[in-house]
Structure formats: structure tokens, C-alpha cells
Design a protein around this motif. Structure first.
Motif, PDB file in Angstrom:
ATOM      1  N   THR A  36      -5.487  -8.842  -7.740  1.00  0.00           N
ATOM      2  CA  THR A  36      -4.994  -9.851  -6.570  1.00  0.00           C
ATOM      3  C   THR A  36      -3.641 -10.283  -7.435  1.00  0.00           C
ATOM      4  N   SER A  37      -2.659 -11.034  -6.559  1.00  0.00           N
ATOM      5  CA  SER A  37      -1.408 -11.805  -7.304  1.00  0.00           C
ATOM      6  C   SER A  37      -1.616 -13.111  -6.358  1.00  0.00           C
ATOM      7  N   GLY A  38      -1.610 -13.930  -7.399  1.00  0.00           N
ATOM      8  CA  GLY A  38      -1.678 -15.369  -6.895  1.00  0.00           C
ATOM      9  C   GLY A  38      -2.594 -15.553  -5.706  1.00  0.00           C
ATOM     10  N   GLY A  39      -3.876 -14.783  -5.859  1.00  0.00           N
ATOM     11  CA  GLY A  39      -4.939 -14.814  -4.898  1.00  0.00           C
ATOM     12  C   GLY A  39      -4.870 -13.921  -3.823  1.00  0.00           C
ATOM     13  N   LYS A  40      -3.691 -13.481  -3.702  1.00  0.00           N
ATOM     14  CA  LYS A  40      -3.561 -12.395  -2.747  1.00  0.00           C
ATOM     15  C   LYS A  40      -3.984 -10.987  -2.936  1.00  0.00           C
ATOM     16  N   PRO A  41      -4.506 -10.256  -2.027  1.00  0.00           N
ATOM     17  CA  PRO A  41      -4.864  -8.774  -2.529  1.00  0.00           C
ATOM     18  C   PRO A  41      -3.557  -7.870  -2.909  1.00  0.00           C
ATOM     19  N   VAL A  42      -3.782  -6.893  -3.741  1.00  0.00           N
ATOM     20  CA  VAL A  42      -2.624  -5.868  -4.045  1.00  0.00           C
ATOM     21  C   VAL A  42      -2.622  -4.512  -3.762  1.00  0.00           C
ATOM     22  N   PRO A  43      -2.624  -4.209  -2.417  1.00  0.00           N
ATOM     23  CA  PRO A  43      -3.269  -3.019  -1.838  1.00  0.00           C
ATOM     24  C   PRO A  43      -2.407  -1.583  -2.249  1.00  0.00           C
ATOM     25  N   ASN A  44      -2.782  -0.575  -2.507  1.00  0.00           N
ATOM     26  CA  ASN A  44      -2.137   0.702  -3.142  1.00  0.00           C
ATOM     27  C   ASN A  44      -1.796   0.530  -4.780  1.00  0.00           C
ATOM     28  N   ALA A  45      -2.208  -0.240  -5.290  1.00  0.00           N
ATOM     29  CA  ALA A  45      -2.025  -0.265  -6.711  1.00  0.00           C
ATOM     30  C   ALA A  45      -2.884   0.628  -7.551  1.00  0.00           C
ATOM     31  N   GLN A  46      -2.353   1.315  -8.659  1.00  0.00           N
ATOM     32  CA  GLN A  46      -2.874   2.128  -9.644  1.00  0.00           C
ATOM     33  C   GLN A  46      -3.511   1.299 -10.557  1.00  0.00           C
ATOM     34  N   VAL A  47      -4.813   1.444 -10.665  1.00  0.00           N
ATOM     35  CA  VAL A  47      -5.552   1.087 -11.965  1.00  0.00           C
ATOM     36  C   VAL A  47      -5.827   2.207 -12.705  1.00  0.00           C
ATOM     37  N   ILE A  48      -5.282   2.126 -13.933  1.00  0.00           N
ATOM     38  CA  ILE A  48      -5.343   2.987 -15.014  1.00  0.00           C
ATOM     39  C   ILE A  48      -6.274   2.566 -16.264  1.00  0.00           C
ATOM     40  N   LEU A  49      -7.460   3.207 -16.525  1.00  0.00           N
ATOM     41  CA  LEU A  49      -8.146   2.734 -17.709  1.00  0.00           C
ATOM     42  C   LEU A  49      -7.948   3.823 -18.850  1.00  0.00           C
ATOM     43  N   THR A  50      -7.471   3.292 -20.112  1.00  0.00           N
ATOM     44  CA  THR A  50      -7.176   4.337 -21.073  1.00  0.00           C
ATOM     45  C   THR A  50      -8.091   4.082 -22.415  1.00  0.00           C
ATOM     46  N   SER A  51      -8.948   5.107 -22.667  1.00  0.00           N
ATOM     47  CA  SER A  51      -9.786   4.797 -23.992  1.00  0.00           C
ATOM     48  C   SER A  51      -8.890   4.765 -25.184  1.00  0.00           C
ATOM     49  N   THR A  52      -9.523   3.413 -25.679  1.00  0.00           N
ATOM     50  CA  THR A  52      -8.885   3.179 -27.149  1.00  0.00           C
ATOM     51  C   THR A  52      -9.153   4.031 -28.160  1.00  0.00           C
ATOM     52  N   THR A  57      -8.110   8.802 -19.861  1.00  0.00           N
ATOM     53  CA  THR A  57      -7.601   7.947 -19.068  1.00  0.00           C
ATOM     54  C   THR A  57      -8.546   8.374 -17.563  1.00  0.00           C
ATOM     55  N   TYR A  58      -8.772   7.360 -17.066  1.00  0.00           N
ATOM     56  CA  TYR A  58      -9.304   7.380 -15.383  1.00  0.00           C
ATOM     57  C   TYR A  58      -8.447   6.589 -14.621  1.00  0.00           C
ATOM     58  N   LYS A  59      -8.021   7.215 -13.385  1.00  0.00           N
ATOM     59  CA  LYS A  59      -7.145   6.476 -12.623  1.00  0.00           C
ATOM     60  C   LYS A  59      -7.802   6.166 -11.346  1.00  0.00           C
ATOM     61  N   MET A  60      -7.779   4.738 -10.736  1.00  0.00           N
ATOM     62  CA  MET A  60      -8.261   4.474  -9.283  1.00  0.00           C
ATOM     63  C   MET A  60      -7.094   3.872  -8.438  1.00  0.00           C
ATOM     64  N   LYS A  61      -7.271   3.564  -7.235  1.00  0.00           N
ATOM     65  CA  LYS A  61      -6.377   3.169  -6.493  1.00  0.00           C
ATOM     66  C   LYS A  61      -6.962   2.257  -5.549  1.00  0.00           C
ATOM     67  N   THR A  62      -6.219   0.913  -5.470  1.00  0.00           N
ATOM     68  CA  THR A  62      -6.867  -0.019  -4.583  1.00  0.00           C
ATOM     69  C   THR A  62      -6.539   0.171  -3.197  1.00  0.00           C
ATOM     70  N   ASP A  63      -7.620  -0.441  -2.390  1.00  0.00           N
ATOM     71  CA  ASP A  63      -7.497  -0.416  -0.855  1.00  0.00           C
ATOM     72  C   ASP A  63      -6.649  -1.472  -0.275  1.00  0.00           C
ATOM     73  N   ARG A  64      -6.537  -1.651   0.980  1.00  0.00           N
ATOM     74  CA  ARG A  64      -5.823  -2.825   1.586  1.00  0.00           C
ATOM     75  C   ARG A  64      -6.333  -4.140   0.982  1.00  0.00           C
ATOM     76  N   ASP A  65      -7.388  -4.362   0.788  1.00  0.00           N
ATOM     77  CA  ASP A  65      -7.912  -5.655   0.183  1.00  0.00           C
ATOM     78  C   ASP A  65      -7.975  -5.679  -1.011  1.00  0.00           C
TER      79      ASP A  65
END
Length: 359
Positions: A36-52, A57-65
Motif C-alpha cells: 500500500t501507499s498511504g493506506g491505498k493499495p498499489v496494483p501491478n507492483a513488482q515485489v522482488i526478494l533477493t537472498s542476502t 531472487t523471487y519475483k511476485m506481482k501485486t493484484d488490483r488490491d
């Protein structure tokens, strides 16, 4: 005849206990969250996890919520980066994936506030859970190694550490009871199984994902093991109660009924023994030893007629010959032939390799 039968029953009752359960070492888990951004959902964002540690890396995408989820994430420390649909870098932080007790790690973050939605204390808790998870994985690995090597004492000691770390895991308690059986610690095994049964019932009752059929089968196995432990310490009434419960719960109750039959005989309850033997045969028509015990029990009720000839109850010869049909060279074959000869019954001796009579 009765003394000889009793000895045969005790030999038949020898219990072969499984080596125990080997648990897979958990190495990956699941994540979920909402961006979210300021409490509002951020759709179609890329969530990337990179092992330290490894850089994977693992990539995921947010839905409209603004929600996302991922599976198969290797446990460890990660850098979580949030990018916009166009690749703009919006946020970055470090997180831990621990999967404690099979839980899904929540990586929710509000990028508008510039910080995670979890507190510092919660982050410290997550780190502690990660360390606990890694420690438990190490213990599971050590247990599996000891169990496979049949080092029952070492396996038992490791299980006690696992139980201390996770006292609500009844599966560990059951495995401890099995190890105690292997170590001939029958009193300890009984005490352990007595704790396991209510714990398993409560845990599965409160778990909506639990498979009722699987739960019943597992409880049946626990009661069967408990019955054998009671037999070893010569508590026949308790063994009978445990075997009876095992037969009610186990989807394949032939062994439980068979043990119940033999135990009933050893307590002098011939009628109860015969009834249990018939149930064992009904559950497994090819269980040769059940026919042997049934025929022997009936043989014990034989009487002498006026001519001094032994008269066996109805069904005796049939049960004994059924044993020979199934196990023509079985360990009790000679005893069965002697009993059949004693009552003047025809001895079936010609069977093919599958145990069927030759025509």
C-alpha cells in the motif's frame, strides 16, 4: 495341548515395531502480503526478494488490491524491493522468511509511510523464530540420521530435545514412544502413549485441514503400539482395551483383532478370543495365523466319546485345513497336521504354490 498352544501364541505375538517416522527437513516456505501507499493499495507492483546469502531472487506481482503471494521461498534473510509497473524503485528493506510451524510469512508494507507495518519488536520476534526454525531443522536432521542407523537411544535423546522445543507437536511424542518400545522401555512407552492420544485427538479436532480418516488410522496405530507395550509389562486387561480401541479406529484392523484374539486367550477368555479371531479373519481372509489360533482354540474344547475317540467342535478341521491351504509350509504346519490326525480329520497336503488345492 493347551500348554503347547500357549507357547505358540506367545511366539506368534512377537511384535515387529516400525523403525519410526523420518521427518523431512523443512527448507522453504510461503510468503504473502499487501503493498500500500498511504493506506491505498498499489496494483501491478513488482515485489522482488533477493537472498542476502546466495543472491537468488523471487519475483511476485501485486493484484488490483495490492496483494501478492509466493511459495517455495528458501528460508533465510532477504532484501525486499518494491518496484512500480514501469520498473521504478519505490522501496527497499530487509526481511526474514522463517516459516515457523508451517506459517506463511507476512511481508506487508506501506511504501508511502517509508516503513514496514510490523514493529521493531515484531521483527526481533521473527528473527528469533527463524533461529528456532533453523535449530529445529538441525535436530530433525540428526534424528533422521540416528533413526536410519537404528541408534534408538540417540534418536530418543534427540526427540526429547525436539519435544522440549515444540511441546505441542504430538507427532514427536508418538515417535518417542516408538523409540522407547525399540529400547524395551515399555513402562516409559505406555506413559508416553497415554500423553500422545489426547494430544493427537485435540490437535486434529481443532485443525480444519486435518484428514479425519488419516487421523483415525494414526490413532489406531498408537493404540496398537500401546497394546503391545502393555503386553510386554504383563498388563493384559489394559492391552485388551488398547487393542479393542485400535481395531475400532484402524481401517485395516486385522492385526489388532489378531492380537486381541491371542491376548483374550491368554487371559482365559476363549469366547472372546474366538470372536476376535473371526473378526481378524473377516478383515484379512488370508491371515493364516488367525485360522491356526481359531482351530487350536476349538481343539481345546474337544471331548472324548464312549469309544475314546476325540470329538472336536464344528469348524475345527475347517480352520486348521485353511491354515494349511494358506501356509502349507508355515511354522505351525506340523502342529496343525498333528491336531487334524488326533481328531481323525483328513489332512489336506496337496497345494500349489499359491496355496490352492490341486484337483
Amino acid at each position: 495341548m493347551k500348554t503347547k498352544l500357549l507357547h505358540a501364541l506367545m511366539v506368534t505375538l512377537l511384535f515387529v515395531l516400525g523403525a519410526g517416522v523420518a521427518w523431512p527437513q523443512a527448507t522453504s516456505g510461503k510468503v504473502k502480503g499487501t503493498i500500500t501507499s498511504g493506506g491505498k493499495p498499489v496494483p501491478n507492483a513488482q515485489v522482488i526478494l533477493t537472498s542476502t546469502n546466495t543472491g537468488k531472487t523471487y519475483k511476485m506481482k501485486t493484484d488490483r488490491d495490492g496483494s501478492f503471494a509466493g511459495v517455495g521461498i528458501t528460508f533465510g534473510e532477504y532484501e525486499q524491493e518494491i518496484q512500480s509497473a514501469t520498473g521504478e524503485k519505490l522501496y527497499k528493506r530487509k526481511v526474514n522468511v522463517v516459516g515457523e510451524g508451517g506459517a506463511v510469512d507476512d511481508l506487508t508494507v506501506d511504501i508511502g509511510t517509508g516503513g514496514p507495518t510490523v514493529s521493531k519488536e515484531e521483527m526481533e520476534k521473527l528473527k528469533a523464530e527463524r533461529e528456532k526454525g533453523l535449530s529445529m531443522n538441525a535436530l530433525i536432521n540428526q534424528y533422521n540420521t540416528a533413526q536410519q542407523a537404528k541408534n534408538w537411544q540417540q534418536a530418543s535423546d534427540i526427540l526429547k530435545q525436539m519435544i522440549a522445543a515444540e511441546p505441542n507437536r504430538w507427532e514427536y511424542q508418538k515417535a518417542l514412544g516408538d523409540m522407547q518400545m525399540n529400547l524395551n522401555q515399555y513402562d516409559d512407552a505406555v506413559a508416553t502413549y497415554e500423553k500422545v492420544i489426547p494430544a493427537a485427538e485435540a490437535a486434529t479436532k481443532n485443525d480444519p485441514k486435518a484428514d479425519p480418516a488419516k487421523t483415525k488410522a494414526t490413532l489406531g496405530q498408537i493404540y496398537a503400539n500401546e497394546g503391545n507395550a502393555y503386553l510386554k509389562i504383563k498388563k493384559n486387561p489394559e492391552a485388551i482395551a488398547a487393542f479393542t480401541k485400535a481395531a475400532e479406529l484402524d481401517p485395516n484392523p486385522a492385526i489388532a483383532y489378531f492380537n486381541l484374539c491371542a491376548t483374550q486367550y491368554n487371559t482365559g477368555n476363549t469366547d472372546g478370543a474366538l470372536a476376535a479371531c473371526d473378526k481378524a479373519i473377516a478383515a484379512d481372509p488370508n491371515k493364516a495365523d488367525a485360522y491356526y489360533i481359531k482351530g487350536s482354540l476349538l481343539m481345546g474344547g474337544s471331548t472324548m466319546d464312549k469309544q475314546g475317540k476325540l470329538q472336536a467342535p464344528a469348524g475345527t478341521a475347517e480352520a486348521l485345513n485353511k491354515y494349511l491351504e494358506i501356509a502349507p509350509t508355515g511354522p505351525h504346519a506340523d502342529d496343525v497336521k498333528q491336531m487334524l490326525a488326533a481328531i481323525g480329520a483328513k489332512v489336506q497336503t496337496t497345494y500349489n504354490e499359491k496355496g490352492n488345492k490341486k484337483k
